[in-house]
Design a protein around this motif. Sequence first.
Motif, PDB file in Angstrom:
ATOM      1  N   PRO A 185      52.769  13.704 -27.804  1.00  8.73           N
ATOM      2  CA  PRO A 185      51.424  14.265 -27.796  1.00  8.73           C
ATOM      3  C   PRO A 185      50.704  14.033 -29.118  1.00  8.73           C
ATOM      4  O   PRO A 185      51.329  14.004 -30.178  1.00  8.73           O
ATOM      5  CB  PRO A 185      51.672  15.759 -27.556  1.00  8.73           C
ATOM      6  N   ARG A 208      44.886  13.239 -21.857  1.00  8.15           N
ATOM      7  CA  ARG A 208      45.812  13.867 -20.919  1.00  8.15           C
ATOM      8  C   ARG A 208      46.252  15.218 -21.478  1.00  8.15           C
ATOM      9  O   ARG A 208      46.640  15.320 -22.640  1.00  8.15           O
ATOM     10  CB  ARG A 208      47.036  12.965 -20.690  1.00  8.15           C
ATOM     11  N   THR A 266      48.717  18.636 -20.926  1.00  8.38           N
ATOM     12  CA  THR A 266      49.960  19.067 -20.288  1.00  8.38           C
ATOM     13  C   THR A 266      50.322  20.456 -20.794  1.00  8.38           C
ATOM     14  O   THR A 266      50.181  20.748 -21.980  1.00  8.38           O
ATOM     15  CB  THR A 266      51.107  18.095 -20.610  1.00  8.38           C
ATOM     16  N   THR A 306      55.607  19.595 -19.507  1.00 12.18           N
ATOM     17  CA  THR A 306      56.096  19.138 -18.204  1.00 12.18           C
ATOM     18  C   THR A 306      55.093  19.322 -17.072  1.00 12.18           C
ATOM     19  O   THR A 306      55.286  18.756 -15.997  1.00 12.18           O
ATOM     20  CB  THR A 306      57.383  19.894 -17.819  1.00 12.18           C
ATOM     21  N   HIS A 307      54.032  20.097 -17.288  1.00 16.41           N
ATOM     22  CA  HIS A 307      53.100  20.409 -16.198  1.00 16.41           C
ATOM     23  C   HIS A 307      51.721  19.827 -16.496  1.00 16.41           C
ATOM     24  O   HIS A 307      50.947  20.423 -17.255  1.00 16.41           O
ATOM     25  CB  HIS A 307      52.990  21.923 -16.001  1.00 16.41           C
ATOM     26  N   PRO A 308      51.392  18.670 -15.931  1.00 18.47           N
ATOM     27  CA  PRO A 308      50.077  18.080 -16.170  1.00 18.47           C
ATOM     28  C   PRO A 308      48.961  18.984 -15.638  1.00 18.47           C
ATOM     29  O   PRO A 308      49.100  19.611 -14.582  1.00 18.47           O
ATOM     30  CB  PRO A 308      50.129  16.760 -15.391  1.00 18.47           C
ATOM     31  N   GLU A 311      49.539  20.690 -24.697  1.00 16.38           N
ATOM     32  CA  GLU A 311      49.728  19.410 -25.369  1.00 16.38           C
ATOM     33  C   GLU A 311      48.634  18.436 -24.927  1.00 16.38           C
ATOM     34  O   GLU A 311      48.297  18.369 -23.745  1.00 16.38           O
ATOM     35  CB  GLU A 311      51.110  18.846 -25.054  1.00 16.38           C
ATOM     36  N   ASP A 347      46.223   8.488 -23.053  1.00 15.34           N
ATOM     37  CA  ASP A 347      46.860   7.594 -22.097  1.00 15.34           C
ATOM     38  C   ASP A 347      46.589   6.165 -22.543  1.00 15.34           C
ATOM     39  O   ASP A 347      45.456   5.685 -22.478  1.00 15.34           O
ATOM     40  CB  ASP A 347      46.262   7.845 -20.691  1.00 15.34           C
TER      41      ASP A 347
END
Length: 325
Positions: A48, A274, A276, A280-282, A319, A323
């Motif tokens: 990140p 991006r 998150t 772990t959870h977008p 985070e 991309d």
Amino acid sequence: MNRASLAVASLVLCALGCGRSPIVQPCAERVGEVAVLTCDARELCEGPAFFITNQPANALVVLDRSCSMASLVDGRSKWSRAVEAVTQVMSEPRANLRWGLSLFPGGTVSACDQSGPIAVPVASGQEDRITRLLNRALDRDDLYYPGDPCGTNLAGATQQILDQEPFGELGGRHHVVLISDGRHAGCSGSGAAAIDDVHTLVGRDIRTVAVGFGGGEDTQVLQAMGEAGGAPASPEVAYHLAGIDELGDVLQRVVQMLGCQHALQIDGDLEQVRVTFDGTHPVARDRGNGEGWGYADQMLSFSGRACEQLLAGEIESIEIALDCG
């Protein structure tokens, strides 16, 4: 945007004193409170760009109980409407919010005496205590019922916060939510003194959210307090305007601001950003449906389920990365 242009573009992340500073990667340099990512953006694909710890937010509600709050509008007092709105917020405890309550003028024989202790100090689990105090104050014989003493002591209210340091050693972001239906009157000091106090509070990392309630508020002073307080309602109107039956809705928006917004400056293509939760959870970008993350006016905000997760304390970190694909 291709890899080459990403390598040239810079992403500027500004904490703006929110109490949640970005963790700067080795490829970044810090300029004051600003972290400028200067490396090849492709290196950011390995982790990140930064993350924000989801710490609890602290809020002291500072509520006007001057005699004008006892006036009737359509057969019902402004005071009863304000109590209903504040207690409705308190009826939905959020793990990520700590509340306290101050009332002005203080409940003494002098409208200008604000030297007594803050009614409910800011701490976890104070919702029931605040609700009980305000519901008792609906009784005309209660110490805090509006009208005795009579005065709108804005300057005294802000000075009390400076003197008593209501947030103590609490971690996280600190806010004052000041709700007033009038203008400073009946006491020494002035609206200008209250504005100066708000500037001083910002210097102590305490932001002020100004709310004008009921249609008779001092719009000029509240606008200046909202601008000075570091948590404006919008770039155009810095204070929150609440009509006689709108305070509940306004306070719900304030709750979302306290727990679900983060002041940041992002220069770059938002399509490449991006977000998150907990690595772990977008979190999807909000495309106008009221769900996910959004960015406007140098503010990263979360709505819908994402906001509720933050308020409930279910999320430890946010985070943000580029991309690079």
